[in-house]
Design an enzyme around this catalytic site. Structure first.
Site, PDB file in Angstrom:
ATOM      1  N   HIS A   1     -59.302  71.841  -3.696  1.00  0.00           N
ATOM      2  CA  HIS A   1     -58.624  72.439  -4.856  1.00  0.00           C
ATOM      3  C   HIS A   1     -57.232  71.824  -5.039  1.00  0.00           C
ATOM      4  O   HIS A   1     -56.799  71.568  -6.157  1.00  0.00           O
ATOM      5  CB  HIS A   1     -58.453  73.947  -4.661  1.00  0.00           C
ATOM      6  CG  HIS A   1     -59.732  74.708  -4.581  1.00  0.00           C
ATOM      7  ND1 HIS A   1     -60.190  75.262  -3.412  1.00  0.00           N
ATOM      8  CD2 HIS A   1     -60.659  75.007  -5.529  1.00  0.00           C
ATOM      9  CE1 HIS A   1     -61.329  75.884  -3.644  1.00  0.00           C
ATOM     10  NE2 HIS A   1     -61.648  75.741  -4.900  1.00  0.00           N
TER      11      HIS A   1
ATOM     12  N   GLY B   1     -63.974  69.351  -9.672  1.00  0.00           N
ATOM     13  CA  GLY B   1     -64.295  68.544  -8.492  1.00  0.00           C
ATOM     14  C   GLY B   1     -65.681  67.933  -8.587  1.00  0.00           C
ATOM     15  O   GLY B   1     -66.636  68.590  -9.010  1.00  0.00           O
TER      16      GLY B   1
ATOM     17  N   GLN C   1     -72.357  70.997 -12.016  1.00  0.00           N
ATOM     18  CA  GLN C   1     -71.393  71.753 -12.834  1.00  0.00           C
ATOM     19  C   GLN C   1     -70.623  70.798 -13.755  1.00  0.00           C
ATOM     20  O   GLN C   1     -70.418  71.093 -14.941  1.00  0.00           O
ATOM     21  CB  GLN C   1     -70.432  72.503 -11.906  1.00  0.00           C
ATOM     22  CG  GLN C   1     -69.235  73.116 -12.587  1.00  0.00           C
ATOM     23  CD  GLN C   1     -68.465  74.056 -11.660  1.00  0.00           C
ATOM     24  OE1 GLN C   1     -68.916  75.156 -11.398  1.00  0.00           O
ATOM     25  NE2 GLN C   1     -67.313  73.646 -11.167  1.00  0.00           N
TER      26      GLN C   1
END
Ligand code: PAF
Length: 280
Positions: A37, A147, A153
């Site tokens: 992150h 990411g 995704q």
């Protein structure tokens, strides 16, 4: 760093930044922040003038038997990490703020959402696309950072942004790994010490596939078999899938080339982990 829990106030803040000519970068997260992150936040800092991060454990992307209740929630530590990275605004809404009573509108990105993790986790990507669409409507960022670890995704968000003409650029940030190859994930926190060792089988399988590709192998079936053999050496890990797909459509390919996506998912104990590599 300012903290907001309300959508309207968050939009006012990002609009004010844009009125000052600032490029607004957005890092959506579910918290339990790790160095993966932080790499998104650093990319956002480098490529925008005002950085918004969000922390929201989105219930609609969890299936009925998944880990919503036990998903790690480490808000105070997360807040400190984001502040230390120089994030300008943290949006941390409640479930009621994001899904007001009676909310029945969702964003299904059809077809592609049923592939890879979407096949194993029905409804997952409908929840992801819905919350990312809502967050983008709230914050109106110029650029949003995701990411590569969640390769499916990424493909689905890019498709949604294209199909629904969101005025937002999507930047994909490389996977961050532990020294032994394990991809960083908030779910790694669930692993026992023995499982933590077994979990390296995902990246080992991907490394083997990549090595065979670099030695000239182009058959997806043979590369999948090579990955399966690595998984066979770790019988306590239950393979969910190994797939070789086009990274934009997530459709299977029979011959691989540079840019092809190799994705794996496996259960280490009861923890489902994913990983992938884009062949180069
Ligand atoms: O990747 C995640 O952490 C989540 O899927 C996201 C994009 C924050 C949506 O809840």
């Amino acid at each position: 760093m300012k903290l907001q829990s309300r959508a309207v106030e968050t939009r006012s803040e990002t609009r004010a930044a844009k009125l000052q000519g600032k490029r607004v970068g957005f890092v959506p997260t579910m918290g339990a922040l790790h160095d993966g992150h932080i790499s998104l936040v650093r990319a956002a800092k480098a490529q925008s003038d005002f950085v918004l991060a969000s922390i929201f454990v989105n219930p609609t992307q969890f299936g009925p038997n998944e880990d919503l209740a036990k998903y790690p929630r480490t808000f105070e530590a997360d807040r400190k990490k984001l502040e230390a990275e120089g994030v300008d605004l943290l949006f941390a809404p409640s479930v009621e703020e994001m899904y007001p009573d009676g909310a029945v509108t969702f964003v299904p990105v059809e077809g592609i959402s049923d592939r890879l993790d979407g096949r194993s986790r029905p409804g997952h990507f409908r929840g992801v696309a819905t919350v990312v669409a809502k967050l983008c409507h709230i914050a109106e960022p110029d650029v949003a950072f995701f990411g590569q670890k969640d390769a499916a995704q990424v493909a689905i968000i890019k498709r949604m942004v294209r199909d629904l003409m969101f005025p937002v650029e999507i930047v994909v940030v490389p996977i961050v790994r532990e020294p032994d190859g394990l991809a960083l994930s908030s779910r790694n926190a669930y692993l026992s010490p023995a499982e933590r060792k077994q979990a390296t089988v995902l990246s080992r399988a991907l490394r083997e596939v990549h090595a065979q590709y670099r030695s000239g192998e182009r058959s997806a079936a043979r590369l999948i078999e090579a990955a399966r053999q690595v998984f066979a050496s770790e019988p306590s890990v239950r393979l969910d899938y190994v797939e070789i797909v086009d990274r934009d459509t997530l459709e299977s390919v029979s011959q691989v080339k540079a840019g092809t996506l190799v994705a794996v998912a496996a259960f280490v104990g009861s923890t489902r982990l994913i990983d992938n590599v884009v062949l180069t």
